[in-house]
Enzyme design. Structure first.
Site, mmCIF file in Angstrom:
data_model
loop_
_atom_site.group_PDB
_atom_site.id
_atom_site.type_symbol
_atom_site.label_atom_id
_atom_site.label_comp_id
_atom_site.label_asym_id
_atom_site.label_seq_id
_atom_site.Cartn_x
_atom_site.Cartn_y
_atom_site.Cartn_z
ATOM 1 N N ILE A 156 141.439 -79.704 -6.730
ATOM 2 C CA ILE A 156 139.921 -79.488 -6.213
ATOM 3 C C ILE A 156 139.620 -78.136 -6.285
ATOM 4 O O ILE A 156 138.604 -77.633 -6.902
ATOM 5 C CB ILE A 156 139.823 -79.786 -4.620
ATOM 6 C CG1 ILE A 156 139.899 -81.391 -4.405
ATOM 7 C CG2 ILE A 156 138.233 -79.612 -4.320
ATOM 8 C CD1 ILE A 156 140.214 -81.692 -2.886
ATOM 9 N N ARG A 237 140.581 -77.158 5.800
ATOM 10 C CA ARG A 237 140.472 -77.585 6.970
ATOM 11 C C ARG A 237 140.118 -76.603 8.016
ATOM 12 O O ARG A 237 140.632 -75.424 7.758
ATOM 13 C CB ARG A 237 141.841 -78.422 7.306
ATOM 14 C CG ARG A 237 142.503 -79.397 6.554
ATOM 15 C CD ARG A 237 141.655 -80.724 7.125
ATOM 16 N NE ARG A 237 141.686 -82.105 6.544
ATOM 17 C CZ ARG A 237 141.462 -82.610 5.514
ATOM 18 N NH1 ARG A 237 140.310 -82.027 4.810
ATOM 19 N NH2 ARG A 237 141.834 -83.682 5.172
ATOM 20 N N GLU A 266 136.380 -81.201 15.120
ATOM 21 C CA GLU A 266 135.330 -82.174 14.395
ATOM 22 C C GLU A 266 135.143 -83.517 15.201
ATOM 23 O O GLU A 266 136.090 -84.030 15.794
ATOM 24 C CB GLU A 266 135.727 -82.497 12.993
ATOM 25 C CG GLU A 266 135.741 -81.191 12.048
ATOM 26 C CD GLU A 266 136.175 -81.359 10.674
ATOM 27 O OE1 GLU A 266 136.321 -82.547 10.283
ATOM 28 O OE2 GLU A 266 136.668 -80.423 10.155
ATOM 29 N N HIS A 285 131.949 -82.103 7.117
ATOM 30 C CA HIS A 285 133.023 -82.570 6.426
ATOM 31 C C HIS A 285 132.548 -83.625 5.498
ATOM 32 O O HIS A 285 133.078 -84.701 5.692
ATOM 33 C CB HIS A 285 133.832 -83.201 7.376
ATOM 34 C CG HIS A 285 135.568 -83.112 6.848
ATOM 35 N ND1 HIS A 285 136.475 -83.064 7.503
ATOM 36 C CD2 HIS A 285 135.875 -83.265 5.686
ATOM 37 C CE1 HIS A 285 137.685 -82.920 6.843
ATOM 38 N NE2 HIS A 285 137.177 -83.276 5.514
#
Ligand code: DGY
Length: 326
Positions: A156, A237, A266, A285
Site C-alpha cells: 500500500i 492502525r 474503533e 477506517h
C-alpha cells in the site's frame, strides 16, 4: 450434522451461499464477541471463522476447540494472537493483493483533503459562510512538488508513493524494515532513518502494520521532529500512534494538521478530543471499503476459508509454522 462456520462482521454473507450444503453458517454482526452468549456458544462447534477485526485471544481460542482456520477479511491481521493459534494448529489468513490501490486512493484522498481543507470548506459553503472571495483565512497548503515521507513501504505504501511521485511530482522518502528497491527505482524513493524522514517531510504517512515494534511508533518525540507546516496521515492502525501525543502536537501547533482513518479504539467516540480539531480530517477506517474491492476481498477470504477447512494450505496463510503442528 453439518459442520459449523462463523461469519463475523462479514460484509457480503450471500457469497457464503455455496457452502451451505456442507456447513451451518452462524452470522454475527454488531455484537460484542466477549459477552454475546450465542457467539460464545457457536464457538464450541465452529471449525472456521471468517470476518473482520475479531479479537482472537487465548480466551476465545479456549472456547473453540474444533477451530481449524480464521480467515480475516482484511490485509491487517493484528487482531490474531498468532502464536497461540499456531500452538493449537489454527491457521490464520488475510486478503493481500486486492486492496492496495483502493486503500492508497483513500489515504491519498484524506491527505489531499487535509492539505486543501476540503471537509472544512465543504461546511463553509453548505453553512452559507461563502459571502466573499477567499482570503488568507481560507487558504491551504500545496501538495504537488512537496516531500512525502512514507513509513511502511509495503504494497500500500508503494501505491501511495506512485500517486505522489507520478501524479503530484512529489519527492518520496521512506522508512521501512527493509529497503524497497522497486520503489527506489520506479518512484525515486529515498530511504531515510525515521528521525530524518520526520524532519524532512511535508507529509508523513504512516502505513506500517501494527506489531509490538510499531505500537506507539509515533509519540511526542516523533511529532516534535515534524515541521510545523507538516501534515500527519495515519492509514495503518490506531495503536501505532500515541493519540495523547498527537493531540498535544496539534494543540501546541507542532504540526499543521492530520488526516486519520484509524483510531486507538474503533469506532472512535464522538467526544474524542481528536474530533474537535478543524485541521484534523477523520474517516471511519474506510481504506478498502469500495464495492469492487470488498467483493474481491470476500472472494479471497472465502477461498482461504475453504482451503483451511479442507486442511489444505490456504493461499494467504500468515502463520505457516502451523503446518508443522497440524
Ligand atoms: C485492512 O485490510 O487491513 C484494512 O485496514 C481493513 O481492515
Amino acid at each position: 450434522m453439518k459442520r459449523k462456520i462463523i461469519a463475523y462482521n462479514f460484509v457480503f454473507p450471500e457469497v457464503l451461499e455455496p457452502l451451505k450444503d456442507e456447513y451451518e453458517i452462524d452470522l454475527f454482526d454488531k455484537i460484542d464477541p466477549k459477552t454475546e452468549p450465542a457467539f460464545i456458544d457457536a464457538l464450541k462447534d465452529a471449525e472456521g471463522i471468517i470476518g473482520l477485526s475479531l479479537p482472537v485471544n487465548t480466551e476465545l481460542l479456549d472456547c473453540a476447540p474444533k477451530l481449524k482456520i480464521i480467515s480475516n477479511n482484511s490485509t491487517g491481521y493484528n487482531n490474531l494472537a498468532l502464536d497461540e493459534m499456531t500452538k493449537r494448529g489454527v491457521m490464520g489468513t488475510n486478503t493481500p493483493g486486492v486492496l492496495e490501490g483502493t486503500t492508497a486512493d483513500a489515504i491519498f484522498g484524506i491527505l489531499l483533503a487535509a492539505a486543501r481543507r476540503i471537509p472544512e470548506m465543504d461546511q463553509f459553503v453548505k453553512t452559507g459562510k461563502w459571502k466573499h472571495y477567499l482570503t488568507t483565512e481560507q487558504f491551504a497548503v500545496d501538495v504537488h512538488h512537496k516531500t512525502l515521507g512514507i513509513i511502511g513501504m509495503g504494497k500500500i505504501g508503494s501505491e501511495i508513493a506512485k500517486r505522489g511521485a507520478l501524479g503530484f511530482d512529489m519527492n518520496i522518502l521512506y522508512h521501512n524494515r527493509s529497503r524497497n528497491p522497486e520503489a527506489e527505482e520506479k518512484y525515486n524513493a529515498e530511504y531515510r532513518e525515521m528521525d530524518s524522514l520526520l524532519t524532512e517531510s511535508d507529509f508523513v504517512v504512516l502505513m506500517t502494520p501494527l506489531t509490538p515494534e510499531t505500537e506507539n511508533l509515533m509519540g511526542a518525540h516523533e511529532f516534535k521532529l515534524m515541521k510545523p507546516s507538516a501534515i500527519f496521515v495515519n492509514g495503518s492502525r490506531g495503536k501505532t500512534v500515541n493519540e495523547k501525543a498527537l493531540i498535544d502536537a496539534l494543540r501546541n501547533k507542532e504540526i499543521y494538521g492530520a488526516a486519520l482513518d484509524v483510531y486507538q479504539v474503533e469506532p472512535v467516540m464522538q467526544d474524542h478530543p481528536l474530533l474537535q480539531f478543524k485541521n484534523v480530517v477523520t474517516t471511519p477506517h474506510l481504506g478498502s471499503a469500495t464495492f469492487e474491492t470488498e467483493q474481491k476481498m470476500a472472494k479471497l477470504a472465502i477461498e482461504n476459508l475453504k482451503a483451511g477447512l479442507k486442511g489444505i494450505r490456504p493461499r494467504n496463510l500468515v502463520n505457516p509454522e502451523v503446518l508443522d503442528v497440524m
